[in-house]
Design an enzyme around this catalytic site. Structure first.
Site, PDB file in Angstrom:
ATOM      1  N   LYS B  13       0.828  -1.253   0.003  1.00 25.61           N
ATOM      2  CA  LYS B  13      -0.202   0.141   0.289  1.00 25.61           C
ATOM      3  C   LYS B  13       0.867   1.207   0.167  1.00 25.61           C
ATOM      4  O   LYS B  13       1.939   1.229   0.861  1.00 25.61           O
ATOM      5  CB  LYS B  13      -0.685  -0.142   1.308  1.00 25.61           C
ATOM      6  CG  LYS B  13      -1.783   1.121   1.504  1.00 25.61           C
ATOM      7  CD  LYS B  13      -2.614   0.798   2.721  1.00 25.61           C
ATOM      8  CE  LYS B  13      -3.187   2.171   3.178  1.00 25.61           C
ATOM      9  NZ  LYS B  13      -2.363   3.202   3.776  1.00 25.61           N
ATOM     10  N   LYS B  18       7.499   1.045   1.492  1.00 22.72           N
ATOM     11  CA  LYS B  18       7.712   0.188   0.371  1.00 22.72           C
ATOM     12  C   LYS B  18       9.253   0.669  -0.124  1.00 22.72           C
ATOM     13  O   LYS B  18       9.975  -0.350  -0.154  1.00 22.72           O
ATOM     14  CB  LYS B  18       6.707   0.263  -0.670  1.00 22.72           C
ATOM     15  CG  LYS B  18       6.776  -0.979  -1.400  1.00 22.72           C
ATOM     16  CD  LYS B  18       5.485  -0.832  -2.227  1.00 22.72           C
ATOM     17  CE  LYS B  18       5.114   0.368  -2.950  1.00 22.72           C
ATOM     18  NZ  LYS B  18       4.435   1.424  -2.252  1.00 22.72           N
ATOM     19  N   LYS B  44       5.272   8.460  -9.174  1.00 17.71           N
ATOM     20  CA  LYS B  44       5.764   9.414  -8.591  1.00 17.71           C
ATOM     21  C   LYS B  44       7.298   9.593  -8.652  1.00 17.71           C
ATOM     22  O   LYS B  44       8.179  10.451  -8.341  1.00 17.71           O
ATOM     23  CB  LYS B  44       5.759   9.416  -6.788  1.00 17.71           C
ATOM     24  CG  LYS B  44       4.095   9.633  -6.270  1.00 17.71           C
ATOM     25  CD  LYS B  44       4.250   9.928  -5.027  1.00 17.71           C
ATOM     26  CE  LYS B  44       4.698   8.897  -4.239  1.00 17.71           C
ATOM     27  NZ  LYS B  44       3.938   7.417  -4.348  1.00 17.71           N
ATOM     28  N   ASP B 130      -1.834  -1.035  -4.454  1.00 17.48           N
ATOM     29  CA  ASP B 130      -2.679  -2.162  -4.935  1.00 17.48           C
ATOM     30  C   ASP B 130      -2.409  -2.461  -6.389  1.00 17.48           C
ATOM     31  O   ASP B 130      -1.835  -1.629  -7.123  1.00 17.48           O
ATOM     32  CB  ASP B 130      -4.527  -1.839  -4.756  1.00 17.48           C
ATOM     33  CG  ASP B 130      -4.537  -1.874  -3.283  1.00 17.48           C
ATOM     34  OD1 ASP B 130      -4.082  -2.419  -2.433  1.00 17.48           O
ATOM     35  OD2 ASP B 130      -5.409  -1.011  -3.120  1.00 17.48           O
TER      36      ASP B 130
END
Lengths: 513, 297
Positions: B13, B18, B44, B130
């Site tokens: 998520k 991450k 991003k 996701d």
């Protein structure tokens, strides 16, 4: 760039070859700039510059790589092609069916409609994924036809939602026991439709050839062509060679044996991806000289085929006897056509070939329109550059236009050239007729190839010139959908020139490579 | 080396840590002498920042937009310990299609045979959130990644995202897609957090690769534009990342997870929520009970 068979997608032609679709100038500059940008600086008395491409604020209509890919797939005998797309993409099926029936008829095969199915994706499939529908379609195709191969053409829609067609194809191939071949031909992938030929060549190389050939057939030559009558078998028979004629209509077993041949000759450079791949993967040499249009290129092509297949001992005799055979008719045609002015509008290779054919017939050519331009081919061998060969042999072409089949530009270019006739593909002859210019519409690419092709083109021009009165009558009753401002233009890219200075110099709106 | 690169995809998520985790794994592997590429698959384009002193790099899609012929080498930048950093890039929020962007960027590097040419030991795809559309699933398809790991905290929303990813892996597993290596448990500061995730992995038939506590060292390192491995190499947190990297390096066998259905997930999280409330009522000062877990702070 090396051909990479590990991935199922092919880099497009602009990425591999620097392909452009808009250019205008003197043909020799295009050759120089192409070589300066992408190839060794050969045949250059002077240096070329960076190859630049003009922009256009406007396109009149076009086709995409998906159309070509489907057309190629359907020409494999016993195939089913599944268009994994919304139904609008299936509008092309009518044209493909016509081309396929024409090809079938020319080859003397049983007349059949192509087996072409669209998975008919709708809003729900865009949201929830289209794979369930594709799976059902593949199963239905298998149940209904038991085809020799199932080819799947993707579409813009499935490319965007990211349907994993590859994995589903592998799964169903293992299950039903027939080749299921994905062809990634989303229209947005490439600016020119010819990328579709690479996509079908890639599918053949990855999944349809016999990857473990156990024998070599020393007298077999793969000829890759765009469809139409088989004029190659008799040509090669004179050298004691057999012809494996593929792409423009072939069986699965013909594709399987491609790696066994002694050589591959791509009759159009848009087909050379497969030829380059066969050389890279299986060591089948590609015939890397210009395609055989006109006397000189045909002589050289036969010599190169003979060299690769070790038949040098008989080739000169064949060439001499062919020259002698066609001489009387060629002389008559030259006498009839000398001093006439022709205009060429065709795909790149065909346009280059016709420059050779027409000038061999002593027809003047000052205007050529080519639907795209490849600065280099997959072999990266400058010897294959047909445009360089044609202008070196027969002289420059002052007005060379690269335009992706745009009628408004073809009009301007024709209006500037004022030819006695036009020889063309893709319905450009109809445009010429509405201007009172007799038009020879070429149906098959093969028509201009070899010694007999030269005669065929000559006869076609002679017949076409007889229709002048008819064309003038058509023109008297036709009008073009352009304002007088455009009708007066003589620059096909006038819309691309951004500004005109008081001195009359214009600055083109272009991008360089 | 001549063997094929081991390709790993790390999902999770947004905001769960991450990229932080991925960059620290890359840095730890590079530190051990491996040739590592980190491939950020997030519009991003900030996955690799902490490998390059906080610097942004031009993305593959930037190059594709600006040039007609793209040499993929131009999108590869060196970072900490010689890591190879690549960002797929993508559109501004609210326009275009980020999923298609990932497809195009991954294909370009595959077509130009970059992973083989650089003779990499590891390629780590850091993939956004996701699996929202087909494009985000590209790294788990047949032939791209070999193993998938997911980063999750004990937060229910993060677990929902992990469960969604498991669904994607399950559906691609029929057609040769990558399988699940395990869950990287992030921001685990209490045994209770640990229990929640332990229960989740047990029910979905997978395993925890490592428990990573929330740590100020990580924040301090990131503020310097660095990974913890680079900025605080002697910290305990750095050792935790090294242990995780080592486990990932040694990991060989991935499996098909058994995701919970929506109703199972709801019931499961409700039962944990009830326990959570009961725990909080029973224990007036939970922080003191769990003091010491967070010793890296």
């Amino acid at each position: 760039m090396t051909i990479n068979l590990k991935t199922s997608e092919v880099p497009n032609r602009e990425q591999r070859l620097g392909t452009i679709i808009r250019w205008e100038g003197v043909a020799s500059d295009l050759v120089l700039d192409s070589h300066a940008t992408y190839g060794p600086k050969k045949n250059c008395g002077q240096q070329g510059r960076k190859l630049c491409e003009l922009d256009s604020p406007f396109t009149q209509g076009n086709m995409c790589a998906e159309c070509v890919t489907i057309g190629q797939g359907i020409m494999i005998k016993g195939s089913v092609v599944i268009q994994h797309s919304p139904i609008g993409c299936a509008a092309i099926q009518a044209m493909i069916s016509r081309l396929n029936r024409d090809m079938t008829n020319q080859r003397g095969w049983k007349l059949e409609n192509p087996r072409l199915i669209c998975s008919n994706l709708t809003e729900d499939d865009m949201v929830f994924g289209g794979l369930a529908k594709l799976e059902q379609t593949i199963r239905d195709a298998w149940k209904r036809y038991h085809p020799a191969v199932i080819l799947i053409a993707t579409s813009c829609a499935t490319g965007i939602i990211g349907d994993d067609v590859d994995s589903l194809s592998s799964k169903l191939e293992a299950e039903i026991g027939v080749k299921v071949v994905p062809m990634h031909c989303e229209g947005f992938r490439a600016k020119h439709w010819s990328s579709g030929f690479d996509i079908s060549g890639h599918a053949i190389l990855r999944q349809l050839v016999n990857k473990n050939p156990t024998k070599k057939q020393d007298d077999l030559v793969n000829v890759l062509h765009l469809g139409g009558p088989d004029i190659y078998t008799p040509m090669l028979a004179k050298l004691g060679l057999r012809c494996n004629l593929v792409m423009g209509g072939s069986t699965m077993s013909q594709l399987e044996q491609l790696p066994e041949a002694a050589a591959t000759a791509a009759m159009c450079t848009v087909l050379s991806y497969l030829a380059a791949g066969l050389e890279q993967e299986y060591g089948v040499p590609e015939v890397k000289v210009p395609t055989p249009y006109g006397l000189k290129a045909t002589d050289e092509w036969l010599r190169e085929v003979a060299r690769i297949t070790h038949r040098e001992d008989r080739v000169e005799e064949v060439i001499a006897s062919e020259h002698a055979r066609i001489k009387p008719q060629l002389d008559r045609l030259r006498k009839d056509l000398k001093g006439k002015k022709g205009y060429i509008a065709a795909g790149a290779t065909f346009a280059h070939g016709l420059i050779a054919d027409l000038r061999e017939l002593e027809v003047e050519v000052d205007g050529v329109l080519s639907f795209h331009h490849d600065p280099v081919y997959d072999s990266n061998d400058v010897e294959q550059d047909m445009l360089a060969e044609a202008i070196q042999t027969f002289g420059d072409v002052p007005h060379y236009t690269v335009s992706i089949s745009q009628h408004f530009q073809a009009y301007t270019s024709l209006h500037r050239s004022k030819p006695d006739f036009i020889i063309a593909r893709h319905n450009m002859a109809a445009l010429a007729a509405s201007l009172g210019i007799p038009g020879a519409q070429i149906r098959f690419f093969n028509d201009g190839v070899g010694y007999d092709g030269l005669l065929r083109i000559g006869e076609l021009i002679r017949r076409t010139l007889l229709t002048k009165k008819f064309s003038q009558s058509l023109a008297a009753h036709s009008s073009l959908p352009y304002k007088q401002w455009w009708l007066d233009q003589t620059d096909p890219f006038a819309l691309s020139r951004k500004e005109v200075t008081p001195e009359g110099n214009s600055h083109a709106n272009f991008s360089c490579q | 080396m001549s063997t094929k690169a081991k390709k790993i995809a790390i999902y999770g998520k947004g905001g769960i840590g991450k990229s932080t985790t991925t960059s620290n794994i890359s840095a730890a592997l590079a530190e051990s002498g491996y040739k590592v590429m980190q491939f950020g698959c997030d519009p991003k384009s900030d996955s690799t920042n902490t490998l390059r002193d906080g610097e942004y790099i031009p993305s593959v899609l930037d190059l594709m937009r600006e040039n007609r012929k793209v040499d993929a080498h131009q999108a590869i930048f060196r970072g900490f310990g010689g890591t190879y950093c690549v960002e797929a890039g993508g559109p501004q929020p609210g326009v275009g299609c980020a999923g298609r962007g990932i497809i195009a960027a991954v294909q370009l590097l595959e077509q130009q045979d970059i992973f083989e040419e650089l003779e990499l030991d590891y390629v780590i795809f850091d993939v956004l959130g996701d699996v929202v559309c087909g494009g985000f699933a590209v790294p788990i398809r047949e032939g791209i990644a070999d193993h998938v790991f997911t980063v999750s905290s004990a937060d229910f929303m993060a677990i929902y995202a992990a469960n969604n990813l498991f669904r994607g892996i399950q559906s691609y597993s029929n057609t040769g897609g990558a399988l699940l290596g395990g869950v990287i448990a992030n921001s685990i500061n209490t045994p209770f957090h640990r229990d929640i995730l332990d229960d989740f992995v047990e029910r979905t038939h997978t395993k925890i690769m490592e428990y990573i506590p929330r740590s100020l060292t990580v924040t301090q390192s990131e503020l310097q534009g660095k990974t913890t491995i680079e900025a605080a190499p002697d910290s305990e947190q750095a050792d935790i990342y090294r242990r995780l990297a080592d486990r990932i390096a040694k990991h060989t066998k991935s499996t098909v997870p058994s995701p919970l259905s929506s109703s199972e997930l709801r019931t499961w999280s409700a039962s944990w929520a009830t326990q959570l409330i009961e725990n909080e009522r029973a224990q007036q000062a939970p922080e003191s009970v769990y003091a010491g877990v967070n010793d890296d702070n």
